[in-house]
Design a protein around this motif. Sequence first.
Motif, PDB file in Angstrom:
ATOM      1  N   ILE A  25       0.930  -1.385  -0.103  1.00  0.00           N
ATOM      2  CA  ILE A  25       0.025   0.140  -0.034  1.00  0.00           C
ATOM      3  C   ILE A  25       1.200   1.268  -0.155  1.00  0.00           C
ATOM      4  CG2 ILE A  25      -1.936  -1.226   0.993  1.00  0.00           C
ATOM      5  CD1 ILE A  25      -1.382  -0.114   3.675  1.00  0.00           C
ATOM      6  N   SER A  26       0.370   2.577  -0.078  1.00  0.00           N
ATOM      7  CA  SER A  26       1.153   3.667  -0.130  1.00  0.00           C
ATOM      8  C   SER A  26       2.146   3.966   0.970  1.00  0.00           C
ATOM      9  CB  SER A  26       0.225   4.856  -0.117  1.00  0.00           C
ATOM     10  OG  SER A  26      -0.532   5.078   0.952  1.00  0.00           O
ATOM     11  N   ASN A  27       3.187   4.825   0.897  1.00  0.00           N
ATOM     12  CA  ASN A  27       3.851   5.306   1.956  1.00  0.00           C
ATOM     13  C   ASN A  27       4.736   4.372   2.692  1.00  0.00           C
ATOM     14  OD1 ASN A  27       5.014   7.489   3.116  1.00  0.00           O
ATOM     15  ND2 ASN A  27       3.493   7.919   4.663  1.00  0.00           N
ATOM     16  N   ARG A  28       5.522   3.417   1.677  1.00  0.00           N
ATOM     17  CA  ARG A  28       6.233   2.435   2.383  1.00  0.00           C
ATOM     18  C   ARG A  28       5.636   1.418   3.292  1.00  0.00           C
ATOM     19  NH1 ARG A  28      12.538   4.656   2.882  1.00  0.00           N
ATOM     20  NH2 ARG A  28      12.184   6.434   1.114  1.00  0.00           N
ATOM     21  N   PRO A  51      14.365 -12.108  -5.904  1.00  0.00           N
ATOM     22  CA  PRO A  51      15.329 -12.932  -4.822  1.00  0.00           C
ATOM     23  C   PRO A  51      15.624 -11.661  -3.658  1.00  0.00           C
ATOM     24  CG  PRO A  51      16.544 -12.286  -6.806  1.00  0.00           C
ATOM     25  CD  PRO A  51      15.343 -11.823  -7.119  1.00  0.00           C
ATOM     26  N   ARG A  52      15.472 -10.589  -4.035  1.00  0.00           N
ATOM     27  CA  ARG A  52      15.975  -9.681  -3.183  1.00  0.00           C
ATOM     28  C   ARG A  52      14.891  -9.238  -1.639  1.00  0.00           C
ATOM     29  NH1 ARG A  52      17.085  -4.331  -6.290  1.00  0.00           N
ATOM     30  NH2 ARG A  52      17.822  -3.552  -4.018  1.00  0.00           N
ATOM     31  N   ARG A  53      15.407  -9.355  -0.489  1.00  0.00           N
ATOM     32  CA  ARG A  53      14.812  -9.252   0.542  1.00  0.00           C
ATOM     33  C   ARG A  53      15.135  -8.076   1.501  1.00  0.00           C
ATOM     34  NH1 ARG A  53      15.000 -14.680  -0.560  1.00  0.00           N
ATOM     35  NH2 ARG A  53      13.462 -16.161  -0.087  1.00  0.00           N
ATOM     36  N   PHE A  54      13.965  -7.527   2.078  1.00  0.00           N
ATOM     37  CA  PHE A  54      14.432  -6.134   2.759  1.00  0.00           C
ATOM     38  C   PHE A  54      13.745  -6.451   4.230  1.00  0.00           C
ATOM     39  CE2 PHE A  54      14.418  -5.168  -1.610  1.00  0.00           C
ATOM     40  CZ  PHE A  54      15.418  -4.654  -1.699  1.00  0.00           C
ATOM     41  N   ALA A  55      14.417  -5.599   5.050  1.00  0.00           N
ATOM     42  CA  ALA A  55      13.904  -5.713   6.674  1.00  0.00           C
ATOM     43  C   ALA A  55      12.705  -4.870   6.754  1.00  0.00           C
ATOM     44  CB  ALA A  55      15.073  -5.160   7.497  1.00  0.00           C
ATOM     45  N   ALA A  56      11.691  -5.375   7.448  1.00  0.00           N
ATOM     46  CA  ALA A  56      10.407  -4.551   7.750  1.00  0.00           C
ATOM     47  C   ALA A  56       9.990  -4.513   9.080  1.00  0.00           C
ATOM     48  CB  ALA A  56       9.349  -5.401   6.840  1.00  0.00           C
ATOM     49  N   LYS A  57       9.356  -3.761   9.684  1.00  0.00           N
ATOM     50  CA  LYS A  57       8.972  -3.620  11.050  1.00  0.00           C
ATOM     51  C   LYS A  57       7.373  -3.593  11.100  1.00  0.00           C
ATOM     52  CE  LYS A  57      13.061  -0.977  12.434  1.00  0.00           C
ATOM     53  NZ  LYS A  57      13.643   0.113  12.834  1.00  0.00           N
ATOM     54  N   VAL A  58       7.020  -4.179  12.186  1.00  0.00           N
ATOM     55  CA  VAL A  58       5.562  -4.018  12.553  1.00  0.00           C
ATOM     56  C   VAL A  58       5.180  -2.450  13.027  1.00  0.00           C
ATOM     57  CG1 VAL A  58       3.500  -4.699  13.647  1.00  0.00           C
ATOM     58  CG2 VAL A  58       5.263  -6.339  12.955  1.00  0.00           C
ATOM     59  N   LEU A  59       4.378  -1.648  12.179  1.00  0.00           N
ATOM     60  CA  LEU A  59       3.870  -0.567  12.560  1.00  0.00           C
ATOM     61  C   LEU A  59       2.612  -0.555  13.406  1.00  0.00           C
ATOM     62  CD1 LEU A  59       4.525   2.584  11.953  1.00  0.00           C
ATOM     63  CD2 LEU A  59       2.987   2.385   9.958  1.00  0.00           C
ATOM     64  N   ILE A  72       8.646  -0.282   5.390  1.00  0.00           N
ATOM     65  CA  ILE A  72      10.156  -0.916   5.218  1.00  0.00           C
ATOM     66  C   ILE A  72      10.825   0.447   5.207  1.00  0.00           C
ATOM     67  CG2 ILE A  72       9.563  -2.973   4.063  1.00  0.00           C
ATOM     68  CD1 ILE A  72       9.477  -1.082   1.228  1.00  0.00           C
ATOM     69  N   ASP A  73      12.083   0.262   5.630  1.00  0.00           N
ATOM     70  CA  ASP A  73      13.137   1.507   5.593  1.00  0.00           C
ATOM     71  C   ASP A  73      14.102   1.660   4.395  1.00  0.00           C
ATOM     72  OD1 ASP A  73      11.909   2.698   7.968  1.00  0.00           O
ATOM     73  OD2 ASP A  73      13.019   1.395   9.126  1.00  0.00           O
ATOM     74  N   GLY A  74      14.732   2.572   4.138  1.00  0.00           N
ATOM     75  CA  GLY A  74      15.727   2.430   3.184  1.00  0.00           C
ATOM     76  C   GLY A  74      15.240   2.873   1.735  1.00  0.00           C
ATOM     77  N   ASP A  75      16.122   3.622   1.119  1.00  0.00           N
ATOM     78  CA  ASP A  75      15.603   4.095  -0.254  1.00  0.00           C
ATOM     79  C   ASP A  75      15.729   3.089  -1.284  1.00  0.00           C
ATOM     80  OD1 ASP A  75      15.260   6.570   0.728  1.00  0.00           O
ATOM     81  OD2 ASP A  75      17.317   7.356   0.090  1.00  0.00           O
ATOM     82  N   GLU A  79      12.408   1.936  -3.477  1.00  0.00           N
ATOM     83  CA  GLU A  79      12.611   1.776  -4.955  1.00  0.00           C
ATOM     84  C   GLU A  79      12.088   0.505  -5.599  1.00  0.00           C
ATOM     85  OE1 GLU A  79      15.929   2.414  -8.521  1.00  0.00           O
ATOM     86  OE2 GLU A  79      15.992   3.306  -6.799  1.00  0.00           O
ATOM     87  N   GLU A  80      12.561  -0.534  -4.874  1.00  0.00           N
ATOM     88  CA  GLU A  80      12.071  -1.825  -5.508  1.00  0.00           C
ATOM     89  C   GLU A  80      10.589  -2.131  -5.119  1.00  0.00           C
ATOM     90  OE1 GLU A  80      12.578  -6.339  -6.114  1.00  0.00           O
ATOM     91  OE2 GLU A  80      14.137  -4.519  -6.014  1.00  0.00           O
ATOM     92  N   PHE A  81      10.081  -1.666  -4.146  1.00  0.00           N
ATOM     93  CA  PHE A  81       8.658  -1.838  -3.880  1.00  0.00           C
ATOM     94  C   PHE A  81       7.793  -0.880  -4.367  1.00  0.00           C
ATOM     95  CE2 PHE A  81      10.206  -4.818  -0.699  1.00  0.00           C
ATOM     96  CZ  PHE A  81       9.139  -5.796  -0.717  1.00  0.00           C
ATOM     97  N   PHE A  82       8.047   0.496  -4.497  1.00  0.00           N
ATOM     98  CA  PHE A  82       7.284   1.532  -4.768  1.00  0.00           C
ATOM     99  C   PHE A  82       7.680   2.333  -6.227  1.00  0.00           C
ATOM    100  CE2 PHE A  82       6.928   0.878  -0.472  1.00  0.00           C
ATOM    101  CZ  PHE A  82       5.522   0.508   0.016  1.00  0.00           C
ATOM    102  N   GLY A  83       8.854   1.766  -6.537  1.00  0.00           N
ATOM    103  CA  GLY A  83       9.401   2.574  -7.935  1.00  0.00           C
ATOM    104  C   GLY A  83       9.935   3.933  -7.300  1.00  0.00           C
TER     105      GLY A  83
END
Length: 87
Positions: A25-28, A51-59, A72-75, A79-83
């Motif tokens: 959904i929007s905004n990371r 194959p790329r995995r990224f750290a996420a936190k429960v908001l 998710i954090d990090g540019d 970019e991978e998820f939202f372009g």
Amino acid sequence: RFEMTNPEPWQRSTQSRSTGSGFVISNRRILTNCHVVHSAIDIRVRLHGSPRRFAAKVLVQAPDVDLAILTIDGDEAAEEFFGTSNN
């Protein structure tokens, strides 16, 4: 797709993995089921087919309706998820 480790207090020496699904959904943010992440220690997210995995936190967790929102954090992850703004 989510991959996480969620040991129970009496199982701290062994780790288990589970997977789940969600919607970007929007905004990371990613919407998923609460039962998938409720006791997770390490949450990694990836797009289907990547194959790329990224750290996420429960908001936010809402166990009464079994929903959770991850962030998710990090540019690079964003970019991978939202372009980018050019996409």
